[in-house]
Design a protein around this motif. Structure first.
Motif, PDB file in Angstrom:
ATOM      1  N   ASN A 145       0.829  -1.216   0.000  1.00  0.00           N
ATOM      2  CA  ASN A 145       0.000   0.000   0.000  1.00  0.00           C
ATOM      3  C   ASN A 145       0.862   1.265   0.000  1.00  0.00           C
ATOM      4  OD1 ASN A 145      -2.347  -1.540  -0.009  1.00  0.00           O
ATOM      5  ND2 ASN A 145      -2.463  -1.573   2.217  1.00  0.00           N
ATOM      6  N   GLY A 146       1.949   1.233  -0.790  1.00  0.00           N
ATOM      7  CA  GLY A 146       2.819   2.392  -0.930  1.00  0.00           C
ATOM      8  C   GLY A 146       3.899   2.527   0.123  1.00  0.00           C
ATOM      9  N   LYS A 147       3.904   1.672   1.122  1.00  0.00           N
ATOM     10  CA  LYS A 147       4.892   1.741   2.202  1.00  0.00           C
ATOM     11  C   LYS A 147       5.997   0.710   1.950  1.00  0.00           C
ATOM     12  CE  LYS A 147       5.351   1.403   7.185  1.00  0.00           C
ATOM     13  NZ  LYS A 147       4.656   1.112   8.449  1.00  0.00           N
ATOM     14  N   PRO A 148       7.253   1.163   1.786  1.00  0.00           N
ATOM     15  CA  PRO A 148       8.350   0.230   1.537  1.00  0.00           C
ATOM     16  C   PRO A 148       8.791  -0.484   2.814  1.00  0.00           C
ATOM     17  CG  PRO A 148       9.188   2.462   1.602  1.00  0.00           C
ATOM     18  CD  PRO A 148       7.690   2.558   1.738  1.00  0.00           C
ATOM     19  N   ASN A 149       9.544  -1.563   2.635  1.00  0.00           N
ATOM     20  CA  ASN A 149      10.197  -2.295   3.724  1.00  0.00           C
ATOM     21  C   ASN A 149       9.232  -2.975   4.691  1.00  0.00           C
ATOM     22  OD1 ASN A 149      12.814  -1.481   2.772  1.00  0.00           O
ATOM     23  ND2 ASN A 149      12.341   0.528   3.616  1.00  0.00           N
ATOM     24  N   VAL A 150       8.087  -3.393   4.198  1.00  0.00           N
ATOM     25  CA  VAL A 150       7.123  -4.113   5.031  1.00  0.00           C
ATOM     26  C   VAL A 150       7.520  -5.585   5.037  1.00  0.00           C
ATOM     27  CG1 VAL A 150       4.707  -4.812   5.281  1.00  0.00           C
ATOM     28  CG2 VAL A 150       5.285  -2.481   4.545  1.00  0.00           C
ATOM     29  N   ARG A 151       7.690  -6.157   6.211  1.00  0.00           N
ATOM     30  CA  ARG A 151       8.034  -7.578   6.340  1.00  0.00           C
ATOM     31  C   ARG A 151       6.766  -8.401   6.114  1.00  0.00           C
ATOM     32  NH1 ARG A 151      11.774  -5.652  10.914  1.00  0.00           N
ATOM     33  NH2 ARG A 151      13.757  -5.654   9.813  1.00  0.00           N
ATOM     34  N   THR A 152       6.699  -9.032   4.964  1.00  0.00           N
ATOM     35  CA  THR A 152       5.474  -9.720   4.560  1.00  0.00           C
ATOM     36  C   THR A 152       5.234 -11.022   5.306  1.00  0.00           C
ATOM     37  OG1 THR A 152       6.624 -10.794   2.709  1.00  0.00           O
ATOM     38  CG2 THR A 152       5.497  -8.696   2.256  1.00  0.00           C
ATOM     39  N   CYS A 153       6.248 -11.550   5.979  1.00  0.00           N
ATOM     40  CA  CYS A 153       6.062 -12.808   6.716  1.00  0.00           C
ATOM     41  C   CYS A 153       5.269 -12.606   8.000  1.00  0.00           C
ATOM     42  CB  CYS A 153       7.398 -13.476   7.010  1.00  0.00           C
ATOM     43  SG  CYS A 153       8.430 -12.609   8.211  1.00  0.00           S
ATOM     44  N   VAL A 154       5.160 -11.374   8.479  1.00  0.00           N
ATOM     45  CA  VAL A 154       4.435 -11.103   9.725  1.00  0.00           C
ATOM     46  C   VAL A 154       3.317 -10.083   9.538  1.00  0.00           C
ATOM     47  CG1 VAL A 154       6.323 -11.788  11.246  1.00  0.00           C
ATOM     48  CG2 VAL A 154       6.174  -9.409  10.462  1.00  0.00           C
ATOM     49  N   THR A 155       3.006  -9.729   8.303  1.00  0.00           N
ATOM     50  CA  THR A 155       1.957  -8.751   8.013  1.00  0.00           C
ATOM     51  C   THR A 155       0.733  -9.479   7.464  1.00  0.00           C
ATOM     52  OG1 THR A 155       3.640  -7.098   7.508  1.00  0.00           O
ATOM     53  CG2 THR A 155       1.397  -6.647   6.735  1.00  0.00           C
ATOM     54  N   PRO A 156      -0.416  -9.343   8.145  1.00  0.00           N
ATOM     55  CA  PRO A 156      -1.614 -10.063   7.708  1.00  0.00           C
ATOM     56  C   PRO A 156      -2.257  -9.461   6.460  1.00  0.00           C
ATOM     57  CG  PRO A 156      -2.096  -8.800   9.689  1.00  0.00           C
ATOM     58  CD  PRO A 156      -0.634  -8.636   9.410  1.00  0.00           C
ATOM     59  N   VAL A 157      -2.839 -10.334   5.662  1.00  0.00           N
ATOM     60  CA  VAL A 157      -3.565  -9.938   4.457  1.00  0.00           C
ATOM     61  C   VAL A 157      -4.857  -9.219   4.840  1.00  0.00           C
ATOM     62  CG1 VAL A 157      -4.950 -10.862   2.543  1.00  0.00           C
ATOM     63  CG2 VAL A 157      -2.660 -11.761   2.971  1.00  0.00           C
ATOM     64  N   LYS A 158      -5.138  -8.142   4.111  1.00  0.00           N
ATOM     65  CA  LYS A 158      -6.418  -7.442   4.206  1.00  0.00           C
ATOM     66  C   LYS A 158      -6.925  -7.265   2.781  1.00  0.00           C
ATOM     67  CE  LYS A 158      -5.150  -4.920   8.344  1.00  0.00           C
ATOM     68  NZ  LYS A 158      -4.717  -3.641   8.866  1.00  0.00           N
TER      69      LYS A 158
END
Length: 108
Positions: A76-89
């Motif tokens: 959503n435009g924000k870099p460096n998001v750790r996808t292994c711990v970020t839930p899907v919305k």
């Protein structure tokens, strides 16, 4: 959808969550709401999350617990998001990250 753990020897059967649509590099995919982004990507055969800044080398799943940055992507435009711990919305827009990512103003 791709391969998913449908039954785990210790954890049993996972709770079946609602399917939602997310966009990855311009392509819509189905994911289970609340699962981590990385699980949804791997289930759809997407294994590269970012490319390193100096050598442009591909990176993806490594630790799976948010301690490294190999799974970092632009969410959503924000870099460096750790996808292994970020839930899907529903409706998320996810992009492969190149180097340190885009410089954007984010109002979180």
């Amino acid at each position: 959808m791709g391969v998913r753990v449908e039954e785990h020897v210790i954890l049993g059967e996972p709770e079946q969550k609602k399917l939602v649509t997310i966009t990855v590099d311009g392509k819509e995919i189905q994911a289970r709401e609340g699962e981590n982004i990385l699980a949804a990507l791997v289930a759809c055969g997407i294994i590269v999350n970012r490319y390193t800044e100096k050598r442009n080398e591909p990176r993806g799943l490594f630790c799976g617990i948010g301690q490294c940055t190999d799974c970092a992507m632009i969410v959503n435009g924000k870099p460096n998001v750790r996808t292994c711990v970020t839930p899907v919305k529903a409706g998320m827009v996810i992009e492969t990250q190149y180097g340190v990512g885009k410089k954007v103003a984010v109002n979180d």
